[in-house]
Design an enzyme around this catalytic site. Structure first.
Site, PDB file in Angstrom:
ATOM      1  N   GLY A  10      -3.363  -5.405   2.447  1.00  0.00           N
ATOM      2  CA  GLY A  10      -2.675  -4.193   1.431  1.00  0.00           C
ATOM      3  C   GLY A  10      -1.483  -4.038   1.368  1.00  0.00           C
ATOM      4  N   GLU A  73      -7.882 -12.790   0.636  1.00  0.00           N
ATOM      5  CA  GLU A  73      -8.858 -13.577   0.981  1.00  0.00           C
ATOM      6  C   GLU A  73      -8.284 -14.423   2.229  1.00  0.00           C
ATOM      7  OE1 GLU A  73     -11.240 -15.550  -0.905  1.00  0.00           O
ATOM      8  OE2 GLU A  73     -10.753 -17.007   0.599  1.00  0.00           O
ATOM      9  N   GLY A 108       0.628  -8.786   6.563  1.00  0.00           N
ATOM     10  CA  GLY A 108       0.615  -8.132   7.946  1.00  0.00           C
ATOM     11  C   GLY A 108      -0.087  -8.743   8.936  1.00  0.00           C
ATOM     12  N   ASP A 133       1.100   0.200   9.354  1.00  0.00           N
ATOM     13  CA  ASP A 133       1.015   0.591  10.247  1.00  0.00           C
ATOM     14  C   ASP A 133       1.835   0.109  11.113  1.00  0.00           C
ATOM     15  OD1 ASP A 133      -1.155   1.254   8.639  1.00  0.00           O
ATOM     16  OD2 ASP A 133      -2.146  -0.315   9.215  1.00  0.00           O
ATOM     17  N   GLY A 176      -3.313   4.084   9.925  1.00  0.00           N
ATOM     18  CA  GLY A 176      -3.049   3.603  11.312  1.00  0.00           C
ATOM     19  C   GLY A 176      -4.126   3.426  11.585  1.00  0.00           C
ATOM     20  N   TYR A 261      -3.509   6.552   0.367  1.00  0.00           N
ATOM     21  CA  TYR A 261      -3.052   5.813  -0.182  1.00  0.00           C
ATOM     22  C   TYR A 261      -1.580   6.244  -0.877  1.00  0.00           C
ATOM     23  CZ  TYR A 261      -7.061   3.292   0.700  1.00  0.00           C
ATOM     24  OH  TYR A 261      -7.837   2.088   1.439  1.00  0.00           O
ATOM     25  N   ARG A 264       1.353   4.839   0.615  1.00  0.00           N
ATOM     26  CA  ARG A 264       1.187   2.910   0.534  1.00  0.00           C
ATOM     27  C   ARG A 264       2.522   2.577  -0.558  1.00  0.00           C
ATOM     28  NH1 ARG A 264      -3.610  -0.625   1.785  1.00  0.00           N
ATOM     29  NH2 ARG A 264      -3.614  -0.618  -0.132  1.00  0.00           N
TER      30      ARG A 264
HETATM   31  O1  F6P Z   1      -2.215  -1.157   5.146  1.00  0.00           O
HETATM   32  C1  F6P Z   1      -2.330  -1.306   6.210  1.00  0.00           C
HETATM   33  C2  F6P Z   1      -3.948   0.122   5.814  1.00  0.00           C
HETATM   34  O2  F6P Z   1      -2.897   0.691   5.268  1.00  0.00           O
HETATM   35  C3  F6P Z   1      -4.701   1.077   6.863  1.00  0.00           C
HETATM   36  O3  F6P Z   1      -3.880   2.091   7.536  1.00  0.00           O
HETATM   37  C4  F6P Z   1      -5.561   1.238   6.086  1.00  0.00           C
HETATM   38  O4  F6P Z   1      -6.464   1.746   6.210  1.00  0.00           O
HETATM   39  C5  F6P Z   1      -5.546  -0.168   5.079  1.00  0.00           C
HETATM   40  O5  F6P Z   1      -4.766  -0.153   5.514  1.00  0.00           O
HETATM   41  C6  F6P Z   1      -6.513   0.300   3.949  1.00  0.00           C
HETATM   42  O6  F6P Z   1      -5.935  -0.509   2.937  1.00  0.00           O
HETATM   43  P1  F6P Z   1      -7.497  -1.042   2.045  1.00  0.00           P
HETATM   44  O7  F6P Z   1      -8.710   0.200   1.328  1.00  0.00           O
HETATM   45  O8  F6P Z   1      -6.944  -1.289   0.368  1.00  0.00           O
HETATM   46  O9  F6P Z   1      -8.699  -1.623   2.961  1.00  0.00           O
END
Ligand code: F6P
Length: 336
Positions: A10, A73, A108, A133, A176, A261, A264
């Site tokens: 992410g 991936e 991550g 997170d 989170g 989102y 992010r």
């Molecule tokens: O980056 C971590 C995170 O933001 C989590 O808290 C969230 O649930 C997850 O990624 C969701 O990411 P995606 O929908 O892009 O897989």
């Protein structure tokens, strides 16, 4: 030297600032060549890449997302295996084909796990932890976290007035999944009355009592901050469960807001810009010293590194007796 850089998992604010930190230090200070690999490990398998130049770095310090693109991936994952394709072998062969002396993997927990496996397979690799997170083991902080906390805090700040106007319990669900760092920090920064995180058990009776007590003390609304990964007895969003249960049990009108989102996206805060820049630069120092198989880390005030073997695949959770939780409890915040 010729190094590769990729971003995986992410996205989060500060990735581009990290790419800039890596590339500028590598190109300007060490005269290294940098190959930007597209779409995470997928680009390394598909040989999808570009040569990074100083011009590719213009505007990156403040830009959200990742100019290299990202993917989920996982080349060593059995679940993502494709019959007839040996992804781990392809990965190693392509690192050699591209003549890479090192691969910098920005990501991550999942990414650091893959980087750890690459290191075990003999690929010279450096990890840089990133996630809003803040749950990567071995580092006190990941860039992106403080930006996400700022966004969540501002959103919660805005909920106070509408909650008060309507005398409601306002539930806000923040990101989170496993770790409640964003909920804890934004909840405390924005004066949450109830803060619920996956690391701590909770009791709806206790939460409702805390809200009722607050109302009896003359406060006509309540702010409840919930981490999305809070376990609930029924399927669906944690925030929705908490809001509807508060309504059912207390008769107080409750509403939920899912921040999603927005946490992010966009530009990193100044702290994250500095952290990203320092981490990116440090990754190149490690490469220059030939110290591979390590993840860049932030400890105290210093940028250091830890062996990937020690941290890859481990999640850094909020200790249930974290100092901020204890302080919040002393000030009447309910943590479940
Ligand atoms: O980056 C971590 C995170 O933001 C989590 O808290 C969230 O649930 C997850 O990624 C969701 O990411 P995606 O929908 O892009 O897989």
């Amino acid at each position: 030297m010729r190094i590769g850089i990729l971003t995986s998992g992410g996205d989060c604010p500060g990735i581009n600032a990290t790419i800039r930190g890596v590339c500028k230090t590598a190109i300007l200070n060490y005269g290294m060549e940098v190959i930007g690999i597209h779409s995470g490990f997928k680009g390394l398998i598909d040989l999808d890449y570009e040569v990074m130049t100083e011009r590719s770095l213009t505007g990156l310090l403040t830009m959200g997302g990742t100019i290299l693109g990202t993917s989920r991936e996982k080349p060593y994952s059995k679940k993502q295996a494709v019959p007839g394709i040996d992804k781990p072998a392809l990965l190693k062969a392509n690192v050699e084909l591209l003549g890479l002396d090192a691969v910098v993997c920005i990501g991550g927990n999942g990414t650091q796990k893959t980087a750890g496996k690459m290191a075990r397979a003999g690929i010279p690799v450096i990890g840089i932890p990133k996630t809003i997170d803040n749950d990567v083991a071995g580092t006190d902080l990941c860039f992106g976290f403080h930006t996400a906390v700022s966004i969540a805090t501002e959103a919660i700040d805005r909920l106070h007035s509408t909650a008060s106007a309507h005398r409601r319990a306002m539930v806000i669900e923040v990101m989170g999944h496993k770790a409640g760092w964003i909920a804890l920090y934004s909840g405390m920064a924005a004066g949450g009355d109830v803060i619920l995180i996956p690391e701590r058990p909770y009791d709806m009776e206790h939460i409702c009592q805390a809200i009722m007590n607050r109302m009896q003390r003359g406060k006509n609304y309540a702010i409840v901050v919930v981490a999305e990964g809070l376990p609930t007895p029924r399927p669906g969003r944690a925030g929705e469960y908490i809001a509807s249960t508060i309504s059912e049990m207390t008769g107080i009108e409750a509403r939920e807001t899912v921040l999603g989102y927005t946490q992010r996206g966009g530009s990193p805060c100044p702290f994250d810009r500095i952290l990203s820049t320092r981490m990116g630069s440090h990754a190149v120092e490690l490469i220059a010293r030939g110290e591979f198989g390590r993840m860049v880390a932030f400890n105290g005030e210093s940028i250091t590194s830890v062996p990937l073997a020690e941290v890859a695949g481990c999640t850094r959770l909020v200790p249930p007796d974290h100092e901020l939780i204890m302080q919040g409890q002393h000030m009447g915040v309910c943590f479940g």
